[in-house]
Design a protein around this motif. Sequence first.
Motif, mmCIF file in Angstrom:
data_model
loop_
_atom_site.group_PDB
_atom_site.id
_atom_site.type_symbol
_atom_site.label_atom_id
_atom_site.label_comp_id
_atom_site.label_asym_id
_atom_site.label_seq_id
_atom_site.Cartn_x
_atom_site.Cartn_y
_atom_site.Cartn_z
ATOM 1 N N THR A 6 15.942 23.858 21.134
ATOM 2 C CA THR A 6 16.197 24.591 22.371
ATOM 3 C C THR A 6 16.328 26.067 22.001
ATOM 4 N N CYS A 7 16.437 26.918 23.011
ATOM 5 C CA CYS A 7 16.543 28.363 22.768
ATOM 6 C C CYS A 7 17.609 28.667 21.709
ATOM 7 N N SER A 8 18.794 28.087 21.885
ATOM 8 C CA SER A 8 19.881 28.480 20.984
ATOM 9 C C SER A 8 19.712 27.927 19.576
ATOM 10 N N ASP A 9 18.970 26.823 19.405
ATOM 11 C CA ASP A 9 18.737 26.340 18.039
ATOM 12 C C ASP A 9 18.104 27.443 17.198
ATOM 13 N N CYS A 10 17.165 28.175 17.779
ATOM 14 C CA CYS A 10 16.521 29.255 17.031
ATOM 15 C C CYS A 10 17.306 30.567 17.136
ATOM 16 N N HIS A 11 17.950 30.812 18.283
ATOM 17 C CA HIS A 11 18.483 32.154 18.539
ATOM 18 C C HIS A 11 19.979 32.333 18.334
ATOM 19 N N VAL A 12 20.744 31.251 18.411
ATOM 20 C CA VAL A 12 22.199 31.419 18.300
ATOM 21 C C VAL A 12 22.670 30.781 16.992
ATOM 22 N N PRO A 13 23.330 31.566 16.126
ATOM 23 C CA PRO A 13 23.777 31.015 14.850
ATOM 24 C C PRO A 13 24.655 29.786 15.061
ATOM 25 N N HIS A 14 24.650 28.870 14.104
ATOM 26 C CA HIS A 14 25.393 27.637 14.255
ATOM 27 C C HIS A 14 26.813 27.728 13.717
ATOM 28 N N GLU A 15 27.066 28.636 12.782
ATOM 29 C CA GLU A 15 28.428 28.760 12.250
ATOM 30 C C GLU A 15 29.287 29.512 13.257
ATOM 31 N N PHE A 16 30.590 29.219 13.198
ATOM 32 C CA PHE A 16 31.499 29.712 14.223
ATOM 33 C C PHE A 16 31.530 31.243 14.358
ATOM 34 N N VAL A 17 31.809 31.949 13.260
ATOM 35 C CA VAL A 17 31.996 33.405 13.379
ATOM 36 C C VAL A 17 30.712 34.124 13.837
ATOM 37 N N PRO A 18 29.573 33.894 13.153
ATOM 38 C CA PRO A 18 28.340 34.533 13.633
ATOM 39 C C PRO A 18 28.002 34.144 15.070
ATOM 40 N N LYS A 19 28.328 32.887 15.450
ATOM 41 C CA LYS A 19 28.056 32.453 16.821
ATOM 42 C C LYS A 19 28.886 33.288 17.801
ATOM 43 N N MET A 20 30.169 33.496 17.489
ATOM 44 C CA MET A 20 31.025 34.290 18.371
ATOM 45 C C MET A 20 30.511 35.728 18.474
ATOM 46 N N ILE A 21 30.065 36.274 17.338
ATOM 47 C CA ILE A 21 29.561 37.649 17.350
ATOM 48 C C ILE A 21 28.336 37.739 18.272
ATOM 49 N N ARG A 22 27.457 36.748 18.167
ATOM 50 C CA ARG A 22 26.256 36.750 19.021
ATOM 51 C C ARG A 22 26.636 36.635 20.498
ATOM 52 N N LYS A 23 27.663 35.809 20.794
ATOM 53 C CA LYS A 23 28.096 35.635 22.188
ATOM 54 C C LYS A 23 28.640 36.956 22.743
ATOM 55 N N ILE A 24 29.344 37.694 21.892
ATOM 56 C CA ILE A 24 29.902 38.966 22.366
ATOM 57 C C ILE A 24 28.769 39.975 22.579
ATOM 58 N N GLU A 25 27.815 39.976 21.638
ATOM 59 C CA GLU A 25 26.647 40.857 21.766
ATOM 60 C C GLU A 25 25.902 40.622 23.072
ATOM 61 N N ALA A 26 25.983 39.358 23.573
ATOM 62 C CA ALA A 26 25.218 38.991 24.770
ATOM 63 C C ALA A 26 25.715 39.733 26.011
ATOM 64 N N ALA A 27 26.809 40.475 25.887
ATOM 65 C CA ALA A 27 27.265 41.309 27.008
ATOM 66 C C ALA A 27 26.138 42.238 27.448
ATOM 67 N N ARG A 28 25.335 42.689 26.458
ATOM 68 C CA ARG A 28 24.220 43.562 26.800
ATOM 69 C C ARG A 28 23.224 42.854 27.726
#
Length: 204
Positions: free
Chosen positions: A81-103
Motif C-alpha cells: 500500500t502507499c505507506s508500505d513504500c512511503h511511511v517508515p515502519h519503525e516508531f521514531v521515523p514514522k512519527m517524524i514522517r507523520k509530523i512532516e505531513a502537516a505540510r
Amino acid sequence: MLGMVRHWWGLLRRPSTRWSVLTLLVVGIVLGSVGVVGFNLSLHATNTEAFCTSCHEMYAQPFQTVQQTTHYNNASGVRPTCSDCHVPHEFVPKMIRKIEAAREVWGSITGMIDTPEKYMAHLEQMKAREIARMRSNDSAGCRSCHDVARMDFSAQGEKARFYHSAMAEQGKTCIDCHQGIAHQYPGTVPASGQEPLAEVAAEH
Ligand code: HEC
Ligand code: HEC
Ligand code: HEC
Ligand code: HEC
C-alpha cells in the motif's frame, strides 16, 4: 488571580478522601489504556490506502499510476500500500514522517495539487523530496519487503545480479536505480532509473 491559582493548586494537591486509591488506580489504568489504544488506532487509520487516497485520489495521479505496475497487479497477490513504500515502519521515523505531513494538510487546504495541471506542475518538486527521503533512509520502505541478503542472485537476470551484487560496495540504494517503478508519467524521465544505472556502469 494568584489567590485563585493557589486555591486550585491546593485542591489538586489535597489527598482524595472520597475515592480509594484502588478506584483512582483503576480509573487511571482504564483511561491510560483508552489513550494508548486510541493513539494506535489513529496511527493505523492514517496509514491505510483509503486515508492516503482520500486526498491522493482526488489528486488522482499517484494512485492511477500505481495501478499500472507489478506492485499492484501480480500473480502472488503481495501488494504494497502507499505507506508500505512511503511511511517508515519503525516508531521514531514514522512519527517524524507523520509530523512532516502537516505540510500535506496545508497543501490540501491551499489547493496546491487539486487539478491534474497543478499536479504535473508540482511533480518534479514532490518527486525530488520523496527520492531524497528514500536515499536518506536507505530505501527503508522497499527493504521492509525486499531483503538483499535473501535475494537469490542466481535466480535473477544477469543485469540485476551484476548491479545488486555491486550495490553495497558502490554505496547505492534501491531508489538510485529504481525510480519510476510505482508512478510513471507519460513524457517524464527516468523510467526505471536509466540515468543512475548508466552512472553505476560508468564507475565500473
Ligand atoms: C490531507 C490530504 C492528504 C493526505 C490525507 C495525504 N496526502 Fe500526501 N500530499 C498531499 C499534498 C497537498 C501534497 C503536496 C505537498 C507539498 O508539496 O507541499 C502531498 C505530497 C505527498 C508526497 C510527495 C512528497 C512530499 O514530501 O511532499 C508523498 C510521497 C505523499 N504525499 C504520500 C502520501 C501518503 C503515503 C499518504 C498516506 C499515508 C498521504 N500522502 C496522505 C495531501 C495529502
Ligand atoms: C509489500 C511489499 C513490497 C514493497 C514495500 C516493495 N515491493 Fe517491490 N515487489 C514486491 C513483490 C511481491 C514483487 C513481485 C511481484 C511479482 O512479479 O510477482 C515486487 C517486484 C519488484 C520489482 C520487479 C518488478 C518491477 O516492477 O520492476 C522491483 C524492481 C521492485 N519490486 C522494487 C521495489 C522498490 C524499489 C521498492 C521501494 C520503493 C519496493 N519494490 C517496495 C513487494 C514489495
Ligand atoms: C545499482 C543499481 C541497482 C540497485 C542499487 C538496485 N537495483 Fe534492483 N535491479 C537493477 C537492475 C539493472 C535490474 C534488472 C532490470 C532489468 O532487467 O530490466 C534490477 C532488478 C530488480 C528486481 C527484479 C529481479 C528479477 O531478476 O526479476 C528486483 C525485485 C529489484 N531489482 C529490487 C531491488 C531492491 C529492493 C533494491 C534495494 C534493496 C535494488 N533492487 C537495488 C539495478 C539495481
Ligand atoms: C512500490 C512502492 C510505492 C507504492 C506502493 C507507492 N509509491 Fe508513491 N512513490 C514511490 C517512489 C519510489 C517515488 C519517488 C518518485 C519515483 O520514483 O517516481 C514515489 C513518489 C510519490 C509521490 C511524488 C509525486 C509523484 O507522483 O511521483 C507521491 C505524491 C506519491 N508517491 C504518493 C503515493 C500514493 C498516494 C500511493 C498509494 C496510492 C503511493 N505513492 C504508492 C513508491 C511507491
